[in-house]
Design an enzyme around this catalytic site. Sequence first.
Site, short mmCIF file in Angstrom:
data_model
loop_
_atom_site.label_atom_id
_atom_site.label_comp_id
_atom_site.label_asym_id
_atom_site.label_seq_id
_atom_site.Cartn_x
_atom_site.Cartn_y
_atom_site.Cartn_z
N ASP A 40 -3.17 4.42 0.67
CA ASP A 40 -1.87 3.76 0.50
C ASP A 40 -0.71 4.68 0.83
OD1 ASP A 40 -3.89 2.37 -1.38
OD2 ASP A 40 -2.27 0.94 -1.03
N ARG A 53 -2.77 -8.12 -0.32
CA ARG A 53 -2.84 -6.76 -0.85
C ARG A 53 -3.45 -5.86 0.23
NH1 ARG A 53 -7.38 -6.23 0.56
NH2 ARG A 53 -7.43 -4.27 -0.54
N GLY A 54 -3.44 -4.53 -0.05
CA GLY A 54 -3.84 -3.58 0.99
C GLY A 54 -2.57 -3.08 1.66
N ALA A 55 -2.46 -1.76 1.79
CA ALA A 55 -1.17 -1.17 2.20
C ALA A 55 -0.57 -1.78 3.48
CB ALA A 55 -1.33 0.34 2.32
N LYS A 78 -6.95 3.82 -3.77
CA LYS A 78 -7.47 3.05 -4.91
C LYS A 78 -8.15 3.93 -5.95
CE LYS A 78 -7.04 -0.40 -5.55
NZ LYS A 78 -5.90 -0.80 -6.38
O1 MRU Z 1 -4.45 -2.62 -4.90
P1 MRU Z 1 -4.79 -2.90 -3.46
O2 MRU Z 1 -5.91 -3.86 -3.30
O3 MRU Z 1 -3.56 -3.27 -2.67
O4 MRU Z 1 -5.29 -1.49 -2.95
C1 MRU Z 1 -5.80 -1.37 -1.66
C2 MRU Z 1 -6.27 0.00 -1.35
O5 MRU Z 1 -6.22 0.90 -2.16
C3 MRU Z 1 -6.74 0.25 0.04
O6 MRU Z 1 -7.80 1.17 0.05
C4 MRU Z 1 -5.56 0.85 0.81
O7 MRU Z 1 -4.46 -0.03 0.74
C5 MRU Z 1 -5.87 1.12 2.22
S1 MRU Z 1 -5.89 -0.39 3.07
C6 MRU Z 1 -6.14 -0.36 4.63
#
Ligand code: MRU
Length: 356
Positions: free
Chosen positions: A237, A51-53, A248
């Site tokens: 994201d 997970r994480g963009a 988030k």
């Molecule tokens: O739901 P997730 O854990 O995928 O959400 C992640 C986030 O919101 C991060 O802050 C975002 O992806 C930036 S990551 C470098």
Amino acid sequence: MRIGDRDWRTVWMEGGVARMIEQRLLPHRFEIFDAVTHQDTARAIRDMIVRGAPAIGAAGAYGLTQVYREAPQGGGRVEFIERGYELLRATRPTAQNLFHALEYVRRAVEGEPAERQAEAALAAAVEFADRDAEACRMIGVHGAELIPDGATVLTHCNAGWLACVDWGTALAPIYAAHRAGKKIRVLADETRPRCQGANLTAWELMQEGVPVEIIADNAAGYFLRRGEVSLVITGTDRVAANGDVVNKIGTYEKAVLARENGVPFYVALPTSTIDPECPDGDSVTIEERDAEEVLCARGMDESGTMRTVRISPPGAKARNPAFDVTPANLVKALITERGIFEASPYGVAECLQAEK
Ligand code: MRU
């Protein structure tokens, strides 16, 4: 990044298998999940094993490589590839990096004969992941300038190396400043309901030796008002053409609180997170996840078993938007691999045109 005596990336590919750190088990267990087929990779993205963009983007790129490998050479190939592409695209709706990565790989394969497509896709996916890692390293270089010695940085969710291929976005400037010898402290919002801050941000900062304290999500205002936060840095994201930031759930309220208390609020991102086709944050599809995530909590019990426990009345209903929109005017600046830009239509355009 370093864990113990080894350097790791969050996601990579070996012999057609997309390998990734199983993030749902952290910080309790460190395991690698092997996605053998493109369906496995799609499930890994949907279920938040990865997970994480930016990490979702890289996983998607490897997943599409698997689609080209698995597609029949003869009849039905085009349909198989289209189905695989759509399956990966539908895994999570908000992070722009996923769509960017899929397009990146698809474009690289265009015009190649069927027998060369898997190889071309793999080369493009590896290039995409390498570029992401380098972009995040450069975000660290630029962003470290904004962090004074002795600063306390508030961050939300996990925008560290676990959310990217390497380095991170919001945490990259912290790592760079820490390695340069600045004394920095981090306050990590726990980030209910999935607790990426408590589980992941705290863990990866501790691996690097950066002092970190986890705070309840509703404690950020307390610390901001007391003057205990020097600056806020989050990831994102998706950034819209007007500079609005989608990140988030809970990011928006931190930005409002930062503005109210005169604390700069920065957002760090690789340019692959910008969606120039999207006019503003309210045009972005916000993922709404299963209500059970809010109604329950998950962790490891004393016997070492991962457990989910109910923290709400049986039959209670819940809402679970995974992201929110922070209007551009609340963002002091965007920290990118190309430098620091204003969060505005002008700043976003300038960033996209800047020297790569
Ligand atoms: O739901 P997730 O854990 O995928 O959400 C992640 C986030 O919101 C991060 O802050 C975002 O992806 C930036 S990551 C470098």
